[in-house]
Design a protein around this motif. Structure first.
Motif, mmCIF file in Angstrom:
data_model
loop_
_atom_site.group_PDB
_atom_site.id
_atom_site.type_symbol
_atom_site.label_atom_id
_atom_site.label_comp_id
_atom_site.label_asym_id
_atom_site.label_seq_id
_atom_site.Cartn_x
_atom_site.Cartn_y
_atom_site.Cartn_z
ATOM 1 N N GLN A 208 0.753 -1.156 -0.041
ATOM 2 C CA GLN A 208 -0.311 0.181 -0.059
ATOM 3 C C GLN A 208 1.137 1.888 -0.146
ATOM 4 O OE1 GLN A 208 -2.319 -0.243 2.979
ATOM 5 N NE2 GLN A 208 -3.709 -1.828 3.098
ATOM 6 N N GLY A 209 0.640 2.519 -0.546
ATOM 7 C CA GLY A 209 1.217 3.719 -0.313
ATOM 8 C C GLY A 209 2.431 3.013 -0.811
ATOM 9 N N ASP A 210 3.490 4.023 -0.122
ATOM 10 C CA ASP A 210 4.546 3.850 -0.929
ATOM 11 C C ASP A 210 5.131 2.756 -0.172
ATOM 12 O OD1 ASP A 210 4.503 6.098 -1.927
ATOM 13 O OD2 ASP A 210 5.692 7.547 -0.256
ATOM 14 N N ASP A 211 4.777 1.414 0.271
ATOM 15 C CA ASP A 211 5.347 0.638 0.944
ATOM 16 C C ASP A 211 6.178 -0.461 -0.549
ATOM 17 O OD1 ASP A 211 4.756 0.031 2.862
ATOM 18 O OD2 ASP A 211 2.724 -1.711 2.335
ATOM 19 N N LEU A 212 7.593 -0.790 -0.313
ATOM 20 C CA LEU A 212 8.873 -1.639 -0.690
ATOM 21 C C LEU A 212 8.034 -2.429 -1.050
ATOM 22 C CD1 LEU A 212 11.620 -1.446 -2.093
ATOM 23 C CD2 LEU A 212 12.101 -2.415 -0.182
ATOM 24 N N ALA A 213 7.659 -2.726 -2.332
ATOM 25 C CA ALA A 213 7.151 -3.971 -2.858
ATOM 26 C C ALA A 213 7.546 -4.937 -3.181
ATOM 27 C CB ALA A 213 6.115 -3.463 -4.220
ATOM 28 N N GLY A 214 8.866 -4.790 -2.958
ATOM 29 C CA GLY A 214 9.715 -5.947 -4.391
ATOM 30 C C GLY A 214 9.491 -6.666 -5.979
ATOM 31 N N ASP A 215 8.179 -5.462 -5.969
ATOM 32 C CA ASP A 215 7.592 -6.107 -7.925
ATOM 33 C C ASP A 215 8.932 -4.549 -7.854
ATOM 34 O OD1 ASP A 215 6.699 -6.263 -9.898
ATOM 35 O OD2 ASP A 215 5.053 -6.268 -9.149
ATOM 36 N N VAL A 216 9.473 -4.300 -9.248
ATOM 37 C CA VAL A 216 10.389 -3.468 -9.903
ATOM 38 C C VAL A 216 8.823 -2.966 -10.718
ATOM 39 C CG1 VAL A 216 11.849 -2.790 -12.233
ATOM 40 C CG2 VAL A 216 12.722 -4.702 -10.049
ATOM 41 N N ALA A 217 8.610 -3.205 -10.877
ATOM 42 C CA ALA A 217 7.388 -3.098 -12.129
ATOM 43 C C ALA A 217 6.666 -0.870 -11.297
ATOM 44 C CB ALA A 217 5.703 -3.493 -12.362
ATOM 45 N N ARG A 218 6.284 -1.988 -9.938
ATOM 46 C CA ARG A 218 5.625 -0.751 -9.089
ATOM 47 C C ARG A 218 7.117 0.070 -8.392
ATOM 48 N NH1 ARG A 218 0.734 -1.127 -4.548
ATOM 49 N NH2 ARG A 218 1.270 0.090 -3.530
ATOM 50 N N ASP A 219 7.637 -0.186 -7.748
ATOM 51 C CA ASP A 219 9.173 -0.131 -6.763
ATOM 52 C C ASP A 219 9.655 1.117 -7.774
ATOM 53 O OD1 ASP A 219 8.027 -1.654 -4.851
ATOM 54 O OD2 ASP A 219 9.991 -2.895 -4.993
ATOM 55 N N THR A 220 10.195 1.110 -9.295
ATOM 56 C CA THR A 220 10.411 1.997 -9.712
ATOM 57 C C THR A 220 9.508 3.095 -9.773
ATOM 58 O OG1 THR A 220 11.348 2.442 -11.969
ATOM 59 C CG2 THR A 220 9.738 1.226 -12.021
ATOM 60 N N LEU A 221 8.428 3.496 -10.308
ATOM 61 C CA LEU A 221 7.302 4.062 -9.780
ATOM 62 C C LEU A 221 7.972 5.035 -8.462
ATOM 63 C CD1 LEU A 221 4.528 3.142 -11.946
ATOM 64 C CD2 LEU A 221 6.186 4.156 -12.387
ATOM 65 N N THR A 222 7.677 4.282 -7.322
ATOM 66 C CA THR A 222 8.119 4.965 -6.025
ATOM 67 C C THR A 222 9.194 5.224 -6.143
ATOM 68 O OG1 THR A 222 6.153 3.059 -5.511
ATOM 69 C CG2 THR A 222 7.317 4.381 -3.465
ATOM 70 N N ALA A 223 10.213 4.734 -6.300
ATOM 71 C CA ALA A 223 11.698 5.439 -5.876
ATOM 72 C C ALA A 223 11.495 6.695 -7.086
ATOM 73 C CB ALA A 223 12.236 4.328 -6.935
ATOM 74 N N ARG A 224 11.229 7.039 -7.678
ATOM 75 C CA ARG A 224 10.871 8.129 -8.402
ATOM 76 C C ARG A 224 9.893 9.043 -7.997
ATOM 77 N NH1 ARG A 224 12.275 4.916 -12.873
ATOM 78 N NH2 ARG A 224 13.424 5.261 -14.373
ATOM 79 N N THR A 225 8.585 9.333 -7.062
ATOM 80 C CA THR A 225 8.044 9.659 -6.411
ATOM 81 C C THR A 225 8.805 10.156 -4.840
ATOM 82 O OG1 THR A 225 6.238 8.441 -8.217
ATOM 83 C CG2 THR A 225 6.478 9.824 -5.262
ATOM 84 N N LEU A 226 9.116 9.425 -4.565
ATOM 85 C CA LEU A 226 10.504 9.552 -3.775
ATOM 86 C C LEU A 226 11.640 10.525 -3.661
ATOM 87 C CD1 LEU A 226 10.585 5.718 -2.044
ATOM 88 C CD2 LEU A 226 9.328 8.074 -0.918
ATOM 89 N N LEU A 227 12.051 10.546 -5.235
ATOM 90 C CA LEU A 227 12.658 11.223 -6.006
ATOM 91 C C LEU A 227 12.356 12.319 -5.647
ATOM 92 C CD1 LEU A 227 15.028 9.065 -7.323
ATOM 93 C CD2 LEU A 227 16.161 10.210 -5.593
ATOM 94 N N ASP A 228 11.428 13.019 -6.611
ATOM 95 C CA ASP A 228 10.860 14.420 -6.763
ATOM 96 C C ASP A 228 10.241 14.924 -5.268
ATOM 97 O OD1 ASP A 228 10.952 13.646 -9.022
ATOM 98 O OD2 ASP A 228 8.456 12.850 -9.719
ATOM 99 N N ALA B 275 12.103 14.294 -2.688
ATOM 100 C CA ALA B 275 13.181 14.767 -2.260
ATOM 101 C C ALA B 275 14.195 16.114 -2.777
ATOM 102 C CB ALA B 275 14.093 14.451 -2.001
ATOM 103 N N GLY B 276 13.482 16.474 -3.853
ATOM 104 C CA GLY B 276 13.594 17.391 -4.718
ATOM 105 C C GLY B 276 14.424 17.320 -5.301
ATOM 106 N N ALA C 73 15.084 16.828 -11.011
ATOM 107 C CA ALA C 73 16.555 16.300 -12.103
ATOM 108 C C ALA C 73 17.112 15.342 -11.893
ATOM 109 C CB ALA C 73 17.079 18.125 -12.332
ATOM 110 N N GLN C 74 17.565 14.589 -11.591
ATOM 111 C CA GLN C 74 18.387 13.664 -10.852
ATOM 112 C C GLN C 74 17.447 11.709 -10.841
ATOM 113 O OE1 GLN C 74 18.878 16.058 -8.367
ATOM 114 N NE2 GLN C 74 20.241 16.983 -10.184
ATOM 115 N N ARG C 75 15.937 12.598 -11.109
ATOM 116 C CA ARG C 75 15.035 11.312 -11.135
ATOM 117 C C ARG C 75 15.437 9.995 -12.123
ATOM 118 N NH1 ARG C 75 9.776 13.245 -12.322
ATOM 119 N NH2 ARG C 75 10.337 13.252 -14.496
ATOM 120 N N ASP C 76 15.548 9.868 -13.053
ATOM 121 C CA ASP C 76 16.350 9.366 -13.904
ATOM 122 C C ASP C 76 17.194 8.019 -13.853
ATOM 123 O OD1 ASP C 76 13.803 9.554 -15.433
ATOM 124 O OD2 ASP C 76 14.582 10.832 -16.597
#
Length: 849
Positions: free
Chosen positions: A80-100, A102-103, A106-109
């Motif tokens: 749920q939410g920002d949980d680390l799911a162990g599924d790259v399809a979801r976690d890669t989106l969550t990682a980008r959201t967390l980087l956004d 954190a400001g 620009a370095q998200r990708d």
């Protein structure tokens, strides 16, 4: 004989361990059905159950589980939410959201993948902490994190580490259910079977269960040197030699009845190559861990569709995709490819911009492709991207082929492309963010790179592919260990991640020391297999020499191994040389003859027969780099443009001529679609070429030479033949009397080569042929060598009229012989053969003389 009976050593290990399990149960008066035995990896579960049943045929049995499998049976984990799911399809989106947040948008990708990897590494440690204790653990963990320094070169690494830590601390984990009080109450006894490495979660559960838990070491505590099997060492030359010898070792064991055979996967690429050799011999192989999904053909076909949709896709990338699209007629695609190669169209945008009105079938194909590409231009949320990709695959005819293929179905499932899977995206944070096509392509690639494909497994396969540590406590009659060189089998592997030694020790992450202990223990255990073949290569593909692994060298020093024999069967192949080809070209009369075609006939009659009479052609490259030939064509066009403008508006001003040459160069570069980057090596030397040519031109004009025509296309009848050609330039030259035509052919080769052409006399036919195209009784001909270093020189053929007469006589004689049926042998030598496209047809390398 059963598989179990083939390894007394393995049976002894299980008998010892299961006796200890039984003793622990009896000591706690635990019921077997309420006892859980945790094994190091899932493949051991059926073997533990089998060995228990062998000694306890009746009654209840303990539950043999891994921590993950046990948690999955207790409760389904729904992130749920920002949980680390162990599924790259979801976690890669969550990682980008967390980087956004954190400001770091620009370095998200750039940082998204390192963030995912860091979080996955920390998740192992955090999941081993009981949920109620994680807050206190997090305080201690944060104290070991360095503060991000704005001026530090490692600032982003420090930020990524902190975000990863907070991410895993804030996440729920799939195995948290194992710490629930109800689970502890439902289990009377817990036994942790430790492998070569201690699993942090299993160790934490042992502490959590207290006296009800026991830890047992599954590998034998001490290795008896005399218990080692027969070990044979095989040094191979390269990867292919290693794959062949490994496959031969496996086949020898199968033929001898030493099955099952374990094939250790130290090098996945090498293992795939060995598997291909075994498959060609009809040997069934079961790969327990599979391989990366992105390496499957199905994944490559899907990625080809996305790469072909990019705005800057090359013509080759689009053609590669279309060849996998069943909706298109192969005949149409072949015609499209021929047209693009003939026109040297490197980019698909160039193909789409061409006028195809004279070819309706090709026009329809290009229009259809452009329609699909245009539909994928606009940014959109992930759900809409998946819908658009599904529609593209259906429209191109690829969907059904992917859906029917096991690997293709796995690709569709991993990407959530199957109908109904889009509902999962509703709870994904970041799925609603609009993504561009490059971002969606990157997401797709990351998902396919992280997923694995395990092909359908034959249950009775005599060969099993598995990692070396998973040989533990399994009965194999023989082991083949390829990839045992210093690069692929290191005694002390490098731990993954950028964590410090203090962080690793405090958090229970693997250290170099712990990995070395585990690696050496797995190696020693593997050598206890009854028969072992150890293979390594002495050189890599790049020519780099390789030594055997230090673990293998230790076997040499201890004298514990023997030199292995090459089990590949030797075959005697009788020599079957090819006779020289002697075709008859009389049935294929040539009507039009160019200078280049006649040069082919003079150099090698067979080459003329193949290329000119049969009309065979080499396929041109679409995306080839700009080379010397392209520079020559460009220079011809520049000089034509310059001289025609100078003829229309004469000027002797040197500065004006320089400006006109530069203007002509820019116009031709734009006209030919040459990119600045591609043409840079030649553009850098252009000022020297230009100035050298203008100096020669001034001297040429002072000597009475005047430009008249450029790129003159002309024909001249010669009996049944029509001589054809394009003359680079025709000047009129005179110092006193009537102007004489001067035929000029530009050369950009080394000046020494041009001098040799003049010195060759009748052997060089180009100037004589061009002279034969003109009806003048008196004329002159010369090569103008335009040097890249600023030196332009003219080399005149003084006897061109005499050579022209000899050439005409020779042409008539040669074609009379061809018409009479004289054979056309392959007579080429030296450079003529080295770069001949027909060499594969004449088979010169396999002649019987």
């Amino acid at each position: 004989m059963t598989v179990i009976a083939k390894s007394d050593q393995c049976a002894a290990v299980w008998q010892r361990v299961l006796a200890q399990v039984e003793a622990h149960m009896q000591g706690l008066r635990a019921h077997p059905a309420r006892t859980v035995v945790l094994v190091p990896y899932a493949q051991l579960m059926p073997w533990a159950q089998r060995y228990w049943a062998l000694h306890h045929a009746d009654g209840f049995a303990p539950r043999f589980e891994t921590t993950r499998n046990w948690a999955r049976q207790l409760a389904a984990f729904v992130p749920q939410g920002d949980d680390l799911a162990g599924d790259v399809a979801r976690d890669t989106l969550t990682a980008r959201t967390l980087l956004d947040r954190a400001g770091l948008a620009a370095q998200r990708d750039v940082l998204a993948v390192p963030l995912q990897e860091a979080a996955a590494q920390l998740a192992v440690a955090v999941a081993a902490i009981a949920p109620l204790q994680r807050e206190a653990w997090g305080i201690q963990a944060r104290s070991l994190m360095p503060e991000p320094d704005e001026g530090s070169t490692l600032r982003f690494e420090a930020v990524v580490a902190r975000i990863a830590l907070e991410w895993v601390l804030a996440s729920r984990h799939a195995t948290d259910v194992l710490f629930e009080p109800g689970v502890r109450q439902s289990v009377d006894a817990l036994v942790v079977l430790q492998g070569f490495q201690v699993e942090p979660l299993a160790q934490a559960l042992q502490v959590h269960w207290g006296d009800k838990a026991a830890a047992l070491v599954l590998p034998p505590g001490a290795t008896d040197a005399h218990a080692a099997g027969h070990i044979a060492l095989h040094a191979a030359q390269d990867a292919e030699d290693e794959a062949q010898r490994a496959a031969a070792c496996v086949l020898a064991h199968v033929v001898a009845g030493r099955t099952p055979v374990a094939l250790a996967a130290n090098d996945r690429a090498l293992t795939r190559r060995i598997g291909a050799h075994l498959a060609s011999c009809g040997v069934a192989v079961r790969d327990e861990n599979g391989w990366t999904l992105s390496t499957t053909r199905a994944a490559a076909q899907l990625m080809a569709a996305l790469k072909a949709s990019a705005w800057n896709a090359s013509a080759d990338e689009v053609l590669d995709w279309l060849k996998h699209a069943p909706v298109f007629d192969p005949t149409v695609l072949n015609g499209l490819e021929r047209a693009l190669r003939k026109a040297s169209v490197a980019t698909w945008s160039g193909a789409a911009g061409r006028d195809w009105s004279d070819k309706p079938a090709l026009a329809a194909c290009v229009a259809q492709v452009q329609g699909w590409r245009e539909a994928l231009r606009a940014p959109r949320p992930l759900a809409q991207w998946l819908q658009a990709l599904r529609e593209l695959l259906v429209g191109s005819g690829q969907w059904s082929a992917l859906d029917e293929d096991p690997a293709g179905a796995r690709v569709l499932m991993a990407l959530r492309l199957q109908v109904g899977q889009e509902a999962e995206l509703e709870d994904w944070d970041g799925a609603g963010r609009r993504m561009s096509l490059p971002e969606f392509t990157r997401w797709t690639n990351e998902v396919l790179e992280a997923a694995r494909y395990v092909p359908p497994q034959p249950g009775d396969a005599p060969v099993i592919v598995l990692p070396m540590p998973q040989l533990l406590a399994r009965p194999f009659a023989a082991l083949v260990l390829p990839g045992c060189d210093e690069k692929r089998l290191q005694p002390s592997p490098e731990p993954v991640g950028d964590w410090t030694q203090a962080q690793r020790q405090a958090w229970g992450l693997p250290t170099r020391e712990s990995l070395e202990v585990a690696q050496r223990a797995a190696w020693q255990h593997a050598l206890q297999t009854p028969v072992v073949d150890v293979l390594w290569r002495t050189g890599d593909e790049g020519g780099e020499p390789l030594l055997a692994s230090a673990l293998v060298l230790a076997l040499h020093l201890d004298g514990a191994a023997t030199q292995g024999a090459d089990d590949r069967s030797q075959r005697t192949v009788a020599a079957n040389p090819t006779a020289r080809p002697l075709p008859d070209g009389s049935a294929l009369p040539v009507v039009r003859l160019s200078s280049t075609a006649y040069s082919d006939l003079r150099h090698c009659p067979y080459r003329f027969f193949a290329l000119r009479q049969l009309g065979l052609q080499e396929a041109d490259e679409l995306a080839a780099e700009v080379d010397k030939r392209d520079f020559g064509n460009w220079l011809h066009a520049v000089l034509q443009h310059f001289h025609e403008e100078l003829l229309a508006d004469p000027t002797d001003d040197a500065a004006a001529r320089v400006a006109r040459m530069d203007s002509a160069a820019q116009a031709v570069t734009l006209q030919q679609g040459l990119g600045e980057g591609d043409f840079l090596p030649f553009a850098a030397g252009w000022p020297q070429v230009r100035d050298g040519y203008l100096r020669w031109l001034a001297q040429h004009e002072q000597a009475g030479g005047h430009f008249r025509q450029a790129e003159v296309q002309t024909t001249q009848p010669l009996g049944a033949l029509q001589l054809v050609g394009t003359i680079d330039r025709i000047d009129a030259i005179s110092s006193t009397g009537e102007p004489t035509p001067l035929v000029i052919d530009y050369k950009t080769e080394n000046d020494t080569v041009t001098r040799k052409r003049i010195g060759a006399g009748a052997e060089d036919t180009q100037l004589a042929f061009y002279a034969a195209l003109l009806s003048h009784d008196t004329l002159r001909a010369a090569y103008v060598n335009v040097g890249e270093r600023g030196e332009t020189q003219m080399h005149e053929q003084e006897e061109v009229v005499h050579l022209r007469d000899l050439l005409v006589e020779g042409i008539q004689h040669d074609f009379e012989r061809i018409a009479a049926g004289d054979p056309m042998p392959a007579l080429g030598e030296g450079m003529v053969c080295d770069y001949c496209v027909a060499r594969g047809l004449c088979r010169k390398d396999f002649w019987n003389d």
